[in-house]
Design an enzyme around this catalytic site. Sequence first.
Site, PDB file in Angstrom:
ATOM      1  N   PRO A   9       8.118   6.383  -6.008  1.00 14.01           N
ATOM      2  CA  PRO A   9       7.868   5.248  -6.860  1.00 14.01           C
ATOM      3  C   PRO A   9       6.410   4.492  -7.012  1.00 14.01           C
ATOM      4  O   PRO A   9       5.741   4.520  -6.021  1.00 14.01           O
ATOM      5  CB  PRO A   9       8.741   4.356  -5.947  1.00 14.01           C
ATOM      6  CG  PRO A   9       8.948   4.916  -4.498  1.00 14.01           C
ATOM      7  CD  PRO A   9       8.809   6.388  -4.945  1.00 14.01           C
ATOM      8  N   ASN A  10       6.107   3.992  -8.280  1.00 13.71           N
ATOM      9  CA  ASN A  10       4.824   3.254  -8.211  1.00 13.71           C
ATOM     10  C   ASN A  10       3.662   4.182  -8.698  1.00 13.71           C
ATOM     11  O   ASN A  10       2.579   3.730  -9.195  1.00 13.71           O
ATOM     12  CB  ASN A  10       4.601   2.184  -7.319  1.00 13.71           C
ATOM     13  CG  ASN A  10       5.747   1.090  -7.283  1.00 13.71           C
ATOM     14  OD1 ASN A  10       6.076   0.580  -8.434  1.00 13.71           O
ATOM     15  ND2 ASN A  10       6.415   1.098  -6.062  1.00 13.71           N
ATOM     16  N   ARG A  17      -2.798   0.424 -10.750  1.00 13.26           N
ATOM     17  CA  ARG A  17      -2.173  -0.290  -9.594  1.00 13.26           C
ATOM     18  C   ARG A  17      -3.398  -0.152  -8.347  1.00 13.26           C
ATOM     19  O   ARG A  17      -4.009   0.806  -7.877  1.00 13.26           O
ATOM     20  CB  ARG A  17      -1.045   0.922  -9.016  1.00 13.26           C
ATOM     21  CG  ARG A  17      -0.521   0.533  -7.876  1.00 13.26           C
ATOM     22  CD  ARG A  17       0.376   1.451  -7.224  1.00 13.26           C
ATOM     23  NE  ARG A  17       1.225   1.279  -6.263  1.00 13.26           N
ATOM     24  CZ  ARG A  17       1.616   2.202  -5.311  1.00 13.26           C
ATOM     25  NH1 ARG A  17       1.731   3.274  -5.411  1.00 13.26           N
ATOM     26  NH2 ARG A  17       2.268   1.469  -4.039  1.00 13.26           N
ATOM     27  N   TYR A  22      -6.174   2.899  -4.288  1.00 13.56           N
ATOM     28  CA  TYR A  22      -5.639   4.165  -4.923  1.00 13.56           C
ATOM     29  C   TYR A  22      -6.695   4.811  -6.178  1.00 13.56           C
ATOM     30  O   TYR A  22      -6.420   5.652  -6.400  1.00 13.56           O
ATOM     31  CB  TYR A  22      -4.155   4.096  -5.478  1.00 13.56           C
ATOM     32  CG  TYR A  22      -3.374   3.474  -4.483  1.00 13.56           C
ATOM     33  CD1 TYR A  22      -2.832   4.307  -3.570  1.00 13.56           C
ATOM     34  CD2 TYR A  22      -2.662   2.516  -4.692  1.00 13.56           C
ATOM     35  CE1 TYR A  22      -1.873   4.060  -2.571  1.00 13.56           C
ATOM     36  CE2 TYR A  22      -1.686   1.930  -3.820  1.00 13.56           C
ATOM     37  CZ  TYR A  22      -1.207   2.761  -2.686  1.00 13.56           C
ATOM     38  OH  TYR A  22      -0.283   2.450  -1.882  1.00 13.56           O
ATOM     39  N   ASN A  71       4.687  13.174  -2.237  1.00 10.58           N
ATOM     40  CA  ASN A  71       4.154  11.754  -2.288  1.00 10.58           C
ATOM     41  C   ASN A  71       5.114  10.961  -2.509  1.00 10.58           C
ATOM     42  O   ASN A  71       5.385  10.853  -3.661  1.00 10.58           O
ATOM     43  CB  ASN A  71       2.824  11.443  -2.695  1.00 10.58           C
ATOM     44  CG  ASN A  71       2.457   9.982  -2.481  1.00 10.58           C
ATOM     45  OD1 ASN A  71       3.061   9.225  -1.728  1.00 10.58           O
ATOM     46  ND2 ASN A  71       1.212   9.715  -2.845  1.00 10.58           N
ATOM     47  N   ALA A  74       6.671   4.681  -1.117  1.00  7.70           N
ATOM     48  CA  ALA A  74       7.258   3.525  -0.096  1.00  7.70           C
ATOM     49  C   ALA A  74       8.605   4.321   0.459  1.00  7.70           C
ATOM     50  O   ALA A  74       8.799   3.960   1.498  1.00  7.70           O
ATOM     51  CB  ALA A  74       7.623   2.449  -0.840  1.00  7.70           C
ATOM     52  N   GLU A  95       3.817  16.841   2.867  1.00  6.85           N
ATOM     53  CA  GLU A  95       3.742  15.591   2.804  1.00  6.85           C
ATOM     54  C   GLU A  95       2.438  14.919   2.423  1.00  6.85           C
ATOM     55  O   GLU A  95       1.352  15.285   3.074  1.00  6.85           O
ATOM     56  CB  GLU A  95       4.414  14.485   3.860  1.00  6.85           C
ATOM     57  CG  GLU A  95       4.283  13.289   3.783  1.00  6.85           C
ATOM     58  CD  GLU A  95       4.760  12.510   5.049  1.00  6.85           C
ATOM     59  OE1 GLU A  95       5.618  13.178   5.886  1.00  6.85           O
ATOM     60  OE2 GLU A  95       4.413  11.240   5.182  1.00  6.85           O
ATOM     61  N   HIS A  97      -0.383  11.590   1.129  1.00  8.64           N
ATOM     62  CA  HIS A  97      -0.603  10.283   0.826  1.00  8.64           C
ATOM     63  C   HIS A  97      -2.163  10.105   0.510  1.00  8.64           C
ATOM     64  O   HIS A  97      -2.857  10.823   0.901  1.00  8.64           O
ATOM     65  CB  HIS A  97      -0.337   9.341   1.793  1.00  8.64           C
ATOM     66  CG  HIS A  97       1.046   9.392   2.317  1.00  8.64           C
ATOM     67  ND1 HIS A  97       2.171   8.772   1.690  1.00  8.64           N
ATOM     68  CD2 HIS A  97       1.683  10.109   3.359  1.00  8.64           C
ATOM     69  CE1 HIS A  97       3.369   9.158   2.144  1.00  8.64           C
ATOM     70  NE2 HIS A  97       3.141  10.051   3.472  1.00  8.64           N
ATOM     71  N   ARG A 104      -3.382   0.883   7.485  1.00  9.19           N
ATOM     72  CA  ARG A 104      -2.748  -0.031   6.703  1.00  9.19           C
ATOM     73  C   ARG A 104      -1.731  -0.724   7.538  1.00  9.19           C
ATOM     74  O   ARG A 104      -1.776  -0.800   8.564  1.00  9.19           O
ATOM     75  CB  ARG A 104      -2.286   0.430   5.478  1.00  9.19           C
ATOM     76  CG  ARG A 104      -3.412   1.329   4.586  1.00  9.19           C
ATOM     77  CD  ARG A 104      -2.972   1.555   3.317  1.00  9.19           C
ATOM     78  NE  ARG A 104      -2.118   0.769   2.473  1.00  9.19           N
ATOM     79  CZ  ARG A 104      -1.651   1.057   1.155  1.00  9.19           C
ATOM     80  NH1 ARG A 104      -1.303   2.157   0.971  1.00  9.19           N
ATOM     81  NH2 ARG A 104      -1.305  -0.171   0.490  1.00  9.19           N
TER      82      ARG A 104
END
Length: 139
Positions: A9-10, A17, A22, A71, A74, A95, A97, A104
């Site tokens: 998502p996103n 964004r 990012y 990825n 969230a 995985e 990111h 964060r």
Amino acid sequence: MAILIINGPNLNLLGTREQSIYGSQGFEAYLTKLQEWYPQAGLQYFQSNSESEIINKIHEVGFEIGGIILNAGAFTHTSIAIRDAIAAVTSPVVEVHISNVHAREAFRHKSYLSAVCKGVILGFGLDSYRLAVEYFIKS
Ligand code: DQA
């Protein structure tokens, strides 16, 4: 060889964004570069904002494809269902990111996915994906 990159998502909004986190590059442009750099990797791409679509895609490819670079955005921090999908299939999943989630907010420090993935690459910007491709083509 075939490798599927799954973005959650996103991540369709990469490039616009939260650029300070990012970056300013859209994912499609970066994917084109990855495909040029690693023609032997057979890179495919899937993006969805839906948890169920991500799970269905993992089921669809996860018994035949050489590797999945995931990825989950969230959903990484919330989804036992995606974790179970990764555990259910036989293809190795890495995985990734873009950001260093450990630098964060505390809610990003927990991943439900890491324990059932082959490994985790994070914090290197879009280069996190390239490092995951490197893993697969060398293994
Ligand atoms: C992300 C980190 C997640 O915490 C966040 O929800 C994202 C992107 C990353 O690539 O840095 O959507 O997975």
